[in-house]
Design a protein around this motif. Structure first.
Motif, PDB file in Angstrom:
ATOM      1  N   TRP A 135       0.847  -1.192   0.000  1.00  0.00           N
ATOM      2  CA  TRP A 135       0.000   0.000   0.000  1.00  0.00           C
ATOM      3  C   TRP A 135       0.878   1.235   0.000  1.00  0.00           C
ATOM      4  O   TRP A 135       1.757   1.371   0.852  1.00  0.00           O
ATOM      5  CB  TRP A 135      -0.916  -0.024   1.214  1.00  0.00           C
ATOM      6  CG  TRP A 135      -1.895   1.097   1.308  1.00  0.00           C
ATOM      7  CD1 TRP A 135      -2.535   1.728   0.285  1.00  0.00           C
ATOM      8  CD2 TRP A 135      -2.361   1.723   2.501  1.00  0.00           C
ATOM      9  NE1 TRP A 135      -3.379   2.699   0.757  1.00  0.00           N
ATOM     10  CE2 TRP A 135      -3.282   2.706   2.117  1.00  0.00           C
ATOM     11  CE3 TRP A 135      -2.088   1.533   3.843  1.00  0.00           C
ATOM     12  CZ2 TRP A 135      -3.929   3.513   3.049  1.00  0.00           C
ATOM     13  CZ3 TRP A 135      -2.737   2.326   4.761  1.00  0.00           C
ATOM     14  CH2 TRP A 135      -3.652   3.305   4.374  1.00  0.00           C
ATOM     15  N   ASP A 136       0.620   2.146  -0.921  1.00  0.00           N
ATOM     16  CA  ASP A 136       1.417   3.369  -1.002  1.00  0.00           C
ATOM     17  C   ASP A 136       0.818   4.522  -0.196  1.00  0.00           C
ATOM     18  O   ASP A 136       1.311   5.644  -0.246  1.00  0.00           O
ATOM     19  CB  ASP A 136       1.632   3.786  -2.456  1.00  0.00           C
ATOM     20  CG  ASP A 136       0.339   4.186  -3.156  1.00  0.00           C
ATOM     21  OD1 ASP A 136      -0.730   4.256  -2.506  1.00  0.00           O
ATOM     22  OD2 ASP A 136       0.388   4.430  -4.371  1.00  0.00           O
ATOM     23  N   SER A 156      -1.713   6.265  -0.692  1.00  0.00           N
ATOM     24  CA  SER A 156      -2.409   7.314  -1.433  1.00  0.00           C
ATOM     25  C   SER A 156      -3.803   6.892  -1.895  1.00  0.00           C
ATOM     26  O   SER A 156      -4.678   7.733  -2.021  1.00  0.00           O
ATOM     27  CB  SER A 156      -1.578   7.757  -2.639  1.00  0.00           C
ATOM     28  OG  SER A 156      -1.441   6.694  -3.562  1.00  0.00           O
ATOM     29  N   ALA A 157      -4.016   5.618  -2.140  1.00  0.00           N
ATOM     30  CA  ALA A 157      -5.317   5.134  -2.610  1.00  0.00           C
ATOM     31  C   ALA A 157      -6.001   4.359  -1.490  1.00  0.00           C
ATOM     32  O   ALA A 157      -5.330   3.780  -0.643  1.00  0.00           O
ATOM     33  CB  ALA A 157      -5.122   4.221  -3.816  1.00  0.00           C
ATOM     34  N   ARG A 183      -0.366   6.017   8.314  1.00  0.00           N
ATOM     35  CA  ARG A 183      -0.191   7.422   7.913  1.00  0.00           C
ATOM     36  C   ARG A 183       0.785   8.157   8.830  1.00  0.00           C
ATOM     37  O   ARG A 183       1.407   9.125   8.406  1.00  0.00           O
ATOM     38  CB  ARG A 183      -1.539   8.114   7.845  1.00  0.00           C
ATOM     39  CG  ARG A 183      -2.343   7.594   6.663  1.00  0.00           C
ATOM     40  CD  ARG A 183      -3.417   8.556   6.213  1.00  0.00           C
ATOM     41  NE  ARG A 183      -3.922   8.107   4.923  1.00  0.00           N
ATOM     42  CZ  ARG A 183      -5.168   7.771   4.681  1.00  0.00           C
ATOM     43  NH1 ARG A 183      -6.065   7.833   5.644  1.00  0.00           N
ATOM     44  NH2 ARG A 183      -5.542   7.383   3.487  1.00  0.00           N
ATOM     45  N   LEU A 214       4.350   8.622   7.453  1.00  0.00           N
ATOM     46  CA  LEU A 214       4.667   9.580   6.391  1.00  0.00           C
ATOM     47  C   LEU A 214       5.519  10.720   6.930  1.00  0.00           C
ATOM     48  O   LEU A 214       5.405  11.075   8.115  1.00  0.00           O
ATOM     49  CB  LEU A 214       3.378  10.166   5.800  1.00  0.00           C
ATOM     50  CG  LEU A 214       2.516   9.218   4.990  1.00  0.00           C
ATOM     51  CD1 LEU A 214       1.185   9.874   4.679  1.00  0.00           C
ATOM     52  CD2 LEU A 214       3.228   8.847   3.704  1.00  0.00           C
ATOM     53  N   LEU A 217       2.765  15.501   5.479  1.00  0.00           N
ATOM     54  CA  LEU A 217       2.083  14.698   4.451  1.00  0.00           C
ATOM     55  C   LEU A 217       0.963  13.850   5.000  1.00  0.00           C
ATOM     56  O   LEU A 217       0.314  13.147   4.258  1.00  0.00           O
ATOM     57  CB  LEU A 217       3.090  13.802   3.713  1.00  0.00           C
ATOM     58  CG  LEU A 217       4.132  14.513   2.881  1.00  0.00           C
ATOM     59  CD1 LEU A 217       5.068  13.505   2.221  1.00  0.00           C
ATOM     60  CD2 LEU A 217       3.494  15.390   1.815  1.00  0.00           C
ATOM     61  N   HIS A 218       0.716  13.841   6.337  1.00  0.00           N
ATOM     62  CA  HIS A 218      -0.374  13.014   6.811  1.00  0.00           C
ATOM     63  C   HIS A 218      -1.624  13.769   6.523  1.00  0.00           C
ATOM     64  O   HIS A 218      -2.602  13.702   6.848  1.00  0.00           O
ATOM     65  CB  HIS A 218      -0.377  12.620   8.291  1.00  0.00           C
ATOM     66  CG  HIS A 218       0.846  12.680   9.050  1.00  0.00           C
ATOM     67  ND1 HIS A 218       0.873  13.098  10.333  1.00  0.00           N
ATOM     68  CD2 HIS A 218       2.126  12.330   8.780  1.00  0.00           C
ATOM     69  CE1 HIS A 218       2.072  12.995  10.811  1.00  0.00           C
ATOM     70  NE2 HIS A 218       2.841  12.546   9.888  1.00  0.00           N
TER      71      HIS A 218
END
Length: 77
Positions: free
Chosen positions: A50-51, A53-54, A69, A72, A76-77
């Motif tokens: 899992w990246d 982002s999706a 998250r 990150l 960026l969270h």
């Protein structure tokens, strides 16, 4: 250290379940050089790359998304 396979990014504390039991965990981030096939075991039934982002398909625990998250970089969270 940069270049290490895993980097410690901090600790997380949260309350779990109806009894609000305190849980704590260390969070790490890293990069995989290659992917390997996953074999389910007694502790883990499934795994997914899992990246962050999706959205993930299927049933995902909110606490798992929150903890992921937190790994990150700041802002960026």
């Amino acid at each position: 250290m940069p270049g290490d396979p895993l980097q410690f990014v901090g600790y997380a504390g949260f309350l779990l379940g109806p009894a609000q039991r305190a849980e704590y965990g260390a969070l790490f981030t890293g990069r995989a050089l290659r992917r390997r096939d996953f074999e389910a075991g007694r502790e883990i039934e499934a795994m997914r790359w899992w990246d962050l982002s999706a959205p993930l398909p299927g049933r995902v625990s909110g606490i798992d998304v929150y903890l992921a998250r937190l790994t990150l970089p700041a802002g960026l969270h």
